[in-house]
Design a protein around this motif. Sequence first.
Motif, mmCIF file in Angstrom:
data_model
loop_
_atom_site.group_PDB
_atom_site.id
_atom_site.type_symbol
_atom_site.label_atom_id
_atom_site.label_comp_id
_atom_site.label_asym_id
_atom_site.label_seq_id
_atom_site.Cartn_x
_atom_site.Cartn_y
_atom_site.Cartn_z
ATOM 1 N N ASN A 321 0.955 -0.812 0.624
ATOM 2 C CA ASN A 321 -0.168 -0.313 0.118
ATOM 3 C C ASN A 321 0.888 1.021 0.269
ATOM 4 N N TRP A 322 2.234 1.369 1.059
ATOM 5 C CA TRP A 322 2.641 2.465 0.771
ATOM 6 C C TRP A 322 4.019 1.699 -0.284
ATOM 7 N N ASN A 323 4.524 3.652 -0.532
ATOM 8 C CA ASN A 323 6.210 3.358 -0.203
ATOM 9 C C ASN A 323 7.525 3.009 0.378
ATOM 10 N N GLN A 324 8.372 2.945 0.077
ATOM 11 C CA GLN A 324 8.657 3.122 1.653
ATOM 12 C C GLN A 324 8.808 4.203 2.555
ATOM 13 N N ALA A 325 9.295 5.212 1.854
ATOM 14 C CA ALA A 325 9.556 6.551 2.446
ATOM 15 C C ALA A 325 8.167 7.397 3.484
ATOM 16 N N ASP A 326 6.998 7.084 2.594
ATOM 17 C CA ASP A 326 5.913 7.102 3.467
ATOM 18 C C ASP A 326 5.736 5.868 4.683
ATOM 19 N N TRP A 327 5.998 4.352 4.146
ATOM 20 C CA TRP A 327 5.663 3.805 5.758
ATOM 21 C C TRP A 327 6.795 4.149 6.621
ATOM 22 N N HIS A 328 7.745 4.420 6.005
ATOM 23 C CA HIS A 328 8.732 5.033 7.208
ATOM 24 C C HIS A 328 8.105 6.355 8.259
ATOM 25 N N THR A 329 8.027 7.229 7.611
ATOM 26 C CA THR A 329 8.075 7.986 7.761
ATOM 27 C C THR A 329 6.299 8.383 8.952
ATOM 28 N N ARG A 330 5.620 8.506 8.333
ATOM 29 C CA ARG A 330 4.191 8.331 9.238
ATOM 30 C C ARG A 330 4.205 9.812 9.125
ATOM 31 N N SER A 331 3.789 10.699 8.146
ATOM 32 C CA SER A 331 3.472 12.387 9.430
ATOM 33 C C SER A 331 2.231 12.302 9.249
ATOM 34 N N TRP A 332 0.826 11.371 9.059
ATOM 35 C CA TRP A 332 -0.044 11.512 9.708
ATOM 36 C C TRP A 332 -0.120 11.091 11.108
ATOM 37 N N LEU A 333 0.845 10.458 11.688
ATOM 38 C CA LEU A 333 0.435 9.676 12.979
ATOM 39 C C LEU A 333 0.761 11.074 14.004
ATOM 40 N N THR A 334 -0.061 11.250 14.984
ATOM 41 C CA THR A 334 0.003 12.290 15.776
ATOM 42 C C THR A 334 0.242 10.874 17.311
ATOM 43 N N ASN A 335 0.866 12.419 18.437
ATOM 44 C CA ASN A 335 0.957 11.927 20.199
ATOM 45 C C ASN A 335 -0.398 12.176 21.039
ATOM 46 N N THR A 336 -1.112 13.156 20.148
ATOM 47 C CA THR A 336 -2.327 13.420 20.865
ATOM 48 C C THR A 336 -3.778 12.499 20.089
ATOM 49 N N VAL A 337 -4.311 12.270 20.808
ATOM 50 C CA VAL A 337 -6.263 11.916 20.105
ATOM 51 C C VAL A 337 -7.010 12.606 19.729
ATOM 52 N N SER A 338 -7.173 12.676 18.772
ATOM 53 C CA SER A 338 -8.271 13.558 18.541
ATOM 54 C C SER A 338 -9.560 13.272 18.718
ATOM 55 N N LYS A 339 -10.954 13.936 19.214
ATOM 56 C CA LYS A 339 -11.903 13.594 19.324
ATOM 57 C C LYS A 339 -12.466 13.013 17.806
ATOM 58 N N HIS A 340 -11.779 12.889 17.225
ATOM 59 C CA HIS A 340 -12.562 12.040 16.060
ATOM 60 C C HIS A 340 -11.614 11.031 16.100
ATOM 61 N N GLU A 341 -10.306 11.043 15.776
ATOM 62 C CA GLU A 341 -10.396 9.536 16.588
ATOM 63 C C GLU A 341 -10.415 8.403 17.323
ATOM 64 N N LYS A 342 -10.670 9.161 18.718
ATOM 65 C CA LYS A 342 -12.380 8.387 20.039
ATOM 66 C C LYS A 342 -12.975 7.873 19.029
ATOM 67 N N VAL A 343 -14.023 8.495 17.913
ATOM 68 C CA VAL A 343 -15.352 8.248 17.665
ATOM 69 C C VAL A 343 -15.333 7.225 16.501
ATOM 70 N N LEU A 344 -14.298 7.117 15.675
ATOM 71 C CA LEU A 344 -13.653 5.839 15.223
ATOM 72 C C LEU A 344 -13.602 4.298 15.514
ATOM 73 N N LEU A 345 -12.463 5.069 17.041
ATOM 74 C CA LEU A 345 -12.676 3.922 18.147
ATOM 75 C C LEU A 345 -13.331 2.289 18.381
ATOM 76 N N GLN A 346 -14.653 3.468 18.417
ATOM 77 C CA GLN A 346 -16.085 2.601 18.694
ATOM 78 C C GLN A 346 -16.418 1.600 17.854
ATOM 79 N N PHE A 347 -15.820 1.828 16.617
ATOM 80 C CA PHE A 347 -16.200 0.824 15.561
ATOM 81 C C PHE A 347 -15.163 -0.897 15.551
#
Length: 392
Positions: A321-347
Amino acid sequence: MHPKLLAIIRQISDWYKRKINKDGGDNDPKILVIIRREARKLVEVVAESLAIVQGITTATSESSQMMYDAVSKQLDTCNCLILLATQIGQDFPWALFSLVVEYEYIQGSAWLELCQRQNIRHIALKTIPATGGTADMRKGWQSGILEGTEEDTSTQSQGGKALKLIASADVILCSQLLQLLESKHDIMLLERNYSKMISDSSSNKLYFADLIVDEQSGIVLQELHQLSEAHTVEPVVNRMTKLSLQYSVCWLILYTNKGKHTGYPLGGQTVNNLARLQAALTQFSIKNDGYEVKVLFADGLCEVAQLIRQIVDNAAKTTRNWNQADWHTRSWLTNTVSKHEKVLLQFPCLNAYSAQIMLTAAPLKKLLTMSLPELISTCPWIQHKTLKASMV
């Protein structure tokens, strides 16, 4: 600049930034750098080199022995103290420091064991010789670097940056494993305290892996000691079954924890329970429904950390699904949990990694109103079975 100086600058800079981001700007973590050789000139060089790191103020001392009052006074004006090994006595105030760096690590270091006992982060640097006989290769003795706490060569992430994995609160609380992953295997963990994210009505329906490698791979850690009693297999099998909605492969690491349990690791009903567990998990291979459980054994936390690194490297090599640069960089990952992430984790079908990817692709409100074909088109990285399950 000597490669080893570049390494210590990078290690301390990365650790300091992560520490400040995690604890907040009000905290001023203290760092101790230990020089084993009786070389005051080297102390000065290291201090001058680290002084260029943003946020770091260095200091050295001419005292033959550094006691509590002297160290405390020094730390009033600096946050990074560089000392010779001979300046550290039995009454040294280790508790004042959040990070200890051994510039010239040797195997069996007493400081490593001390840091583990007192829950202090430890980073070790060691020069390793290059093999071969040419003059260019012999220069490797001066430039080869090992970052870790043992003689095995550490695996470095792409671009020299620590790879980010999502970890449960239980993993974060295991200080020895956390330290091994960060200092030796170049893995930084982002905490997700799931108990604080899920609603009471969902608490019996949601299951999470201990470590999330990517959108398809998860890791579950299970102490062998906890399988010594009756009725301990079913919860593990149930957990691995529920995780089939989130992953295509889940690694179950069964391990001993000698620092926590000193008895025979296969006592009680452990052997019988392992046979039952293995038999129960083979169902996933037979069903061939796009989910596989792989079982590994580890003798101690050092081996657990090594296996985690190997699993990570395997996932990086096999991702489609990813090229190696994107797989290692993971720029979308955040230290803090957003409210929207909490909603999706209910699934039950979504993990924290997949949730964050989806939120980078579209706003939460739009994701919740999409049809299955629209979800597949918008989030091509997520497994179709996962997206289909989210529609139920």
